[in-house]
Structures are given as C-alpha cells and as structure tokens.
Scaffold this motif. Structure first.
Motif, PDB file in Angstrom:
ATOM      1  N   ALA A   1       0.835  -1.202   0.000  1.00 50.91           N
ATOM      2  CA  ALA A   1       0.000   0.000   0.000  1.00 50.91           C
ATOM      3  C   ALA A   1       0.872   1.255   0.000  1.00 50.91           C
ATOM      4  O   ALA A   1       1.930   1.296   0.633  1.00 50.91           O
ATOM      5  N   THR A   2       0.432   2.277  -0.710  1.00 51.13           N
ATOM      6  CA  THR A   2       1.122   3.560  -0.677  1.00 51.13           C
ATOM      7  C   THR A   2       0.778   4.289   0.618  1.00 51.13           C
ATOM      8  O   THR A   2      -0.184   3.938   1.322  1.00 51.13           O
TER       9      THR A   2
ATOM     10  N   TYR B   1       7.618  16.660  20.008  1.00 55.74           N
ATOM     11  CA  TYR B   1       8.470  15.661  19.376  1.00 55.74           C
ATOM     12  C   TYR B   1       9.913  15.758  19.850  1.00 55.74           C
ATOM     13  O   TYR B   1      10.800  15.126  19.268  1.00 55.74           O
ATOM     14  N   ALA B   2      10.168  16.520  20.903  1.00 63.73           N
ATOM     15  CA  ALA B   2      11.546  16.733  21.351  1.00 63.73           C
ATOM     16  C   ALA B   2      12.251  15.419  21.664  1.00 63.73           C
ATOM     17  O   ALA B   2      13.439  15.253  21.379  1.00 63.73           O
ATOM     18  N   GLY B   3      11.541  14.473  22.232  1.00 63.43           N
ATOM     19  CA  GLY B   3      12.160  13.207  22.616  1.00 63.43           C
ATOM     20  C   GLY B   3      12.173  12.167  21.511  1.00 63.43           C
ATOM     21  O   GLY B   3      12.842  11.135  21.650  1.00 63.43           O
ATOM     22  N   HIS B   4      11.451  12.408  20.419  1.00 60.86           N
ATOM     23  CA  HIS B   4      11.381  11.418  19.332  1.00 60.86           C
ATOM     24  C   HIS B   4      11.161  12.111  17.988  1.00 60.86           C
ATOM     25  O   HIS B   4      10.183  11.852  17.292  1.00 60.86           O
ATOM     26  N   PRO B   5      12.073  12.994  17.577  1.00 58.92           N
ATOM     27  CA  PRO B   5      11.890  13.730  16.318  1.00 58.92           C
ATOM     28  C   PRO B   5      11.855  12.848  15.077  1.00 58.92           C
ATOM     29  O   PRO B   5      11.252  13.215  14.071  1.00 58.92           O
ATOM     30  N   LEU B   6      12.507  11.663  15.128  1.00 52.99           N
ATOM     31  CA  LEU B   6      12.479  10.784  13.958  1.00 52.99           C
ATOM     32  C   LEU B   6      11.066  10.314  13.642  1.00 52.99           C
ATOM     33  O   LEU B   6      10.759   9.972  12.495  1.00 52.99           O
ATOM     34  N   TYR B   7      10.209  10.311  14.642  1.00 52.15           N
ATOM     35  CA  TYR B   7       8.812   9.955  14.401  1.00 52.15           C
ATOM     36  C   TYR B   7       8.204  10.923  13.387  1.00 52.15           C
ATOM     37  O   TYR B   7       7.504  10.507  12.442  1.00 52.15           O
ATOM     38  N   ALA B   8       8.465  12.216  13.568  1.00 55.74           N
ATOM     39  CA  ALA B   8       7.926  13.206  12.636  1.00 55.74           C
ATOM     40  C   ALA B   8       8.657  13.181  11.305  1.00 55.74           C
ATOM     41  O   ALA B   8       8.045  13.285  10.235  1.00 55.74           O
ATOM     42  N   LEU B   9       9.960  13.023  11.346  1.00 61.65           N
ATOM     43  CA  LEU B   9      10.754  13.090  10.127  1.00 61.65           C
ATOM     44  C   LEU B   9      10.574  11.877   9.224  1.00 61.65           C
ATOM     45  O   LEU B   9      10.580  11.994   7.993  1.00 61.65           O
ATOM     46  N   LEU B  10      10.430  10.706   9.822  1.00 61.76           N
ATOM     47  CA  LEU B  10      10.457   9.461   9.047  1.00 61.76           C
ATOM     48  C   LEU B  10       9.138   8.695   9.058  1.00 61.76           C
ATOM     49  O   LEU B  10       9.058   7.616   8.476  1.00 61.76           O
ATOM     50  N   HIS B  11       8.121   9.247   9.706  1.00 66.38           N
ATOM     51  CA  HIS B  11       6.919   8.429   9.860  1.00 66.38           C
ATOM     52  C   HIS B  11       6.323   8.004   8.532  1.00 66.38           C
ATOM     53  O   HIS B  11       5.958   6.843   8.340  1.00 66.38           O
ATOM     54  N   GLU B  12       6.211   8.915   7.588  1.00 70.20           N
ATOM     55  CA  GLU B  12       5.636   8.528   6.300  1.00 70.20           C
ATOM     56  C   GLU B  12       6.615   7.707   5.482  1.00 70.20           C
ATOM     57  O   GLU B  12       6.212   6.888   4.653  1.00 70.20           O
ATOM     58  N   ALA B  13       7.905   7.898   5.725  1.00 65.51           N
ATOM     59  CA  ALA B  13       8.914   7.143   4.973  1.00 65.51           C
ATOM     60  C   ALA B  13       8.859   5.650   5.276  1.00 65.51           C
ATOM     61  O   ALA B  13       9.334   4.838   4.469  1.00 65.51           O
ATOM     62  N   ILE B  14       8.275   5.258   6.407  1.00 64.94           N
ATOM     63  CA  ILE B  14       8.199   3.825   6.702  1.00 64.94           C
ATOM     64  C   ILE B  14       7.232   3.121   5.756  1.00 64.94           C
ATOM     65  O   ILE B  14       7.238   1.900   5.658  1.00 64.94           O
ATOM     66  N   TYR B  15       6.401   3.904   5.051  1.00 67.42           N
ATOM     67  CA  TYR B  15       5.477   3.342   4.065  1.00 67.42           C
ATOM     68  C   TYR B  15       5.976   3.521   2.635  1.00 67.42           C
ATOM     69  O   TYR B  15       5.335   3.047   1.690  1.00 67.42           O
ATOM     70  N   ALA B  16       7.074   4.226   2.448  1.00 67.02           N
ATOM     71  CA  ALA B  16       7.526   4.602   1.104  1.00 67.02           C
ATOM     72  C   ALA B  16       8.297   3.458   0.455  1.00 67.02           C
ATOM     73  O   ALA B  16       9.231   2.916   1.038  1.00 67.02           O
ATOM     74  N   GLN B  17       7.906   3.105  -0.772  1.00 69.47           N
ATOM     75  CA  GLN B  17       8.564   2.047  -1.531  1.00 69.47           C
ATOM     76  C   GLN B  17       8.520   2.387  -3.021  1.00 69.47           C
ATOM     77  O   GLN B  17       7.798   3.292  -3.441  1.00 69.47           O
TER      78      GLN B  17
END
Length: 433
Positions: free
Chosen positions: A175-176, A278-294
C-alpha cells in the motif's frame, strides 16, 4: 564496552556496538548502537536463547523497564533479552535538532536519515547478532513499527530468526502512504465517536478549547504554538487502552480564571506539551511517512493531503457549525514543523524527506510466501494505528503465520496485557495453541 548491574530480579548489561551507517558501504562511516541485555537473576549464567525487542515508532528507543515489568517478566522466564535502541534513538547515535546540524545542510541531513528505516535496522540486528548469540538465530519481538521491522526481517534475513512475534505491527506489503492514511481517517473518526459516547461532556469542552485557540493563538509556556489543528493531534491518545480516559482528564484542567479572564492553565499546558512535543522522538515526525515509502514514490505529506478528503476533520468548518470537533491520530503534517520548537530547525529536512523518491522496496512477497520461520501476530481489531484489513491481507501472504485477532486490547496490548500477549504469541508460534 559492557557494564553490568542489577535491578530486582534482573541482571542488566549495557552493550555498545559499531555498525556501518550504510550497510552497502561497510568500510564507510560507522555509527554506534546501544542495547541493554536483561536476564533473570537466577539464570544469569545460563545458556538461554536470545530475544531481541524492537520498539514501535519510528523514533523511540527501547522501553526502559524497572525489574520484571510488563511483558519482560514473561520473556525472562526463558530468554535472554536484548532491548535495542534502534539507530538514531535513545543512546544509539541520536538524531535530533541538536545533533543533525553536524551532518551539514538539510539535503545532507536528509541523505543521512534515508539510512534509518526498517531495512537498515534489520541489517544492524544481523550485524550484532553473531557477537551475542555466537551465530545462533534469535527470536524477534516487534511492537508496532517494530513489527514492520520484523516483517522486513522475514523478507531479507530469515536465517537469523528462530521465531518472529509481532504485536500491532503487520504492515501493508504494497500500500502507498496515501492508501494507508485513506484507510486511517475513518478508524480515527470511530475512535472519536467512541470517546464522545463515553464522555459526552467533552463535546462542549473540546469546542470551547478549540475556539479559544482559534481566537487567541496562544504560545504555551514551552514555546509550542497550540493551534486548533495541533490541539486535534491529541487524538494520538485514542489508540491506546486507557488513552480516552487520559484525554478526558487532560481536558478537565484546560482553563483557570485570571484577572484578565479565562486562560489556559499551567497544568493543561504542561500535559499538552508532554503529549504533543516531538523533542524526545523527532524521527517519528521526520520518518513516519517514509516507513510506508517504496518503489521510488515520494510521500509528499500524504497524511496532510489525504486529510482534505475528509472535511469532517477541518477544525475551522467544525467551529463554524455545531458538530463535535474531531481529533486526529497518528498523522504528521508540515505545520508540525512550525508549531513545535523542537522540529522547527528541521523543517527543510522534513520537506526533503517528504519529496524523496529513491525509496527501495521493503518486503519480498515471494520470500514471505515461502516463509519457514514460525511467526505469530497479535492483530488488534480496529487498531487506530495499523489497519486491521491491511494486517489481515499480510497475514495471508506470509506462509505459516498464525494470528490472534482480539478487541480485548488496543494498539498497546503487549504493554497493557502484562505477559499475556507474549505468552499467547509464543504458544501460537510453537503450535501449542
């Protein structure tokens, strides 16, 4: 380097590992990983099999337990457990607004963070596994995004696995990002309906708060700009077992009377900041959509674009009428990089990641169809974070996978259920249930 110490009933050992930033260039730049080993005190010197725990996220370090809390107590009955801080999280070469500028320009930061998805995390696991297990395969327990990593593990390095246990984290294989969020908003709406059915007094309370935010545009004591849209993000709580109750109690303390009139209370501001920052987990914001990207497709802020297809989530339109204001859930928007001071310096990095188009496939469906590793997955019915139908399709695509579909728990079932969820998954994987 290792450090050994004790907590009640547990012996802990801190481990540090060096792995390539880019596993395709093993002689290139190296980064550090941190993992905390836990073993029962009475089995500290026993030759136990290993279980590696992969936390949800992305962007969260492994959970910090005290003693035998939650599922860890069940795991310690038979495993030596590695609580791994995935790259960029916890103590594993953290990536945040303070450290990322050392990488250079936003483009260089984006290029760096492109190595922080599930594929790199699994190769990290395979790099450190031989030094801990002597080469023996281990069991992986993946919570949420950790389950995405476990599914990639089955696709790319099944020889490293003795068993795979997944809880709330069977991803859609093809899925996209748009399709993921298009399925998500109706689930989020149902969670809102359930919250307001339980706490009807919150309908008026939420509208009053959102109206105040729209009129006054406050900046919290922490520097966070609390817009109505940012306030809606508190719906992230609605996907956990006690989240609706937490949200209700948070809303109770919204206002205090001051000489200048009603104002947001300090208590409310602190509690809101604790949930939204997001101070304690900025990668959540930066990479959250990227975990679905293919397949070389950019995500381009999919959650924000798809939200426009669901006008019932539009705060301004809702406040102009008399409907309940709907909270959102696990969605990241470009304006988060304006409202949250911990993300503001990373705004351009986030934009470049959203536009990135060189993402490679994460799942090998042919290999999954021929899977030989015992696999069990807990699928939480109407899970707000991971679509149940997507998970069910993936379960059918992985040979031999056994599912436990339940509405007894929400997305955080493995934590909320003590040892019960892990016990059930072990029994399923071993064909004992």
């Amino acid at each position: 380097m290792t450090t050994r110490y004790r907590q009640p009933g547990v012996v802990l050992t801190d481990h540090w590992f060096t792995v390539p930033l880019d596993h395709g260039d093993p002689a290139g730049e190296q980064i550090e990983l941190f993992g905390r080993e836990a073993v029962a005190s009475d089995k500290a010197d026993a030759g136990l099999p290993w279980l590696v725990y992969l936390e949800g996220g992305p962007g969260f370090g492994a959970r910090r337990f005290t003693g035998r809390q939650s599922w860890l107590g069940r795991a310690l009955q038979e495993f030596r457990v590695l609580l791994l801080d995935q790259r960029g999280t916890g103590r594993s070469t953290p990536a945040n607004r303070q450290t990322l500028p050392t990488r250079g320009t936003p483009q260089q930061q984006s290029d760096y963070l492109a190595h922080f998805r599930a594929d790199s995390i699994v190769r990290d696991c395979e790099t450190v596994r031989p030094s801990l297990t002597g080469g023996a395969p281990w069991t992986v327990l993946g919570q949420s995004f950790g389950g995405f990593c476990a599914t990639h593990y089955l696709s790319s390095a099944p020889q490293g696995l003795r068993m795979a246990l997944i809880t709330g984290g069977l991803p859609a294989l093809d899925a996209t990002a748009d399709e993921v969020y298009r399925a998500a908003y109706p689930r989020i709406e149902r969670k809102n309906a359930a919250h307001y059915a339980r706490y009807p007094q919150d309908v008026r309370r939420v509208r009053r708060i959102a109206g105040h935010l729209a009129e006054h545009q406050p900046v919290l004591n922490s520097g966070y700009r609390l817009t109505p849209e940012a306030f809606q993000s508190l719906g992230i709580l609605l996907g956990t077992g006690d989240g609706s109750h937490q949200l209700h109690y948070l809303l109770e303390d919204a206002f205090v009377r001051t000489p200048s009139g009603p104002a947001l209370s300090d208590a409310f501001q602190e509690n809101v900041h604790a949930v939204l920052s997001y101070a304690g987990h900025p990668l959540y914001a930066l990479l959250h959509e990227a975990i679905y990207a293919q397949d070389h497709r950019p995500t381009r802020w999919a959650a924000d674009r798809v939200r426009a297809e669901f006008p019932q989530f539009d705060a301004a339109k809702t406040l102009a009428g008399d409907e309940p204001l709907l909270f959102t859930g696990e969605t990241v928007h470009p304006w988060h990089f304006d409202t949250d001071p911990s993300l503001a310096p990373l705004r351009e990095t986030g934009r470049l990641l959203a536009e990135r188009a060189d993402w490679t496939p994460l799942y090998d469906q042919d290999r999954l169809a021929a899977n030989q590793v015992p696999v069990a997955a807990a699928v939480y019915h109407d899970d707000m974070y991971v679509d149940t139908e997507h998970s069910s399709r993936t379960a059918r695509a992985i040979r031999g996978l056994r599912t436990w579909v339940t509405d007894e728990y929400e997305h955080d079932g493995v934590r909320a259920g003590g040892g019960r969820v892990l016990d059930r998954l072990l029994a399923l994987a071993r064909d004992e249930a």
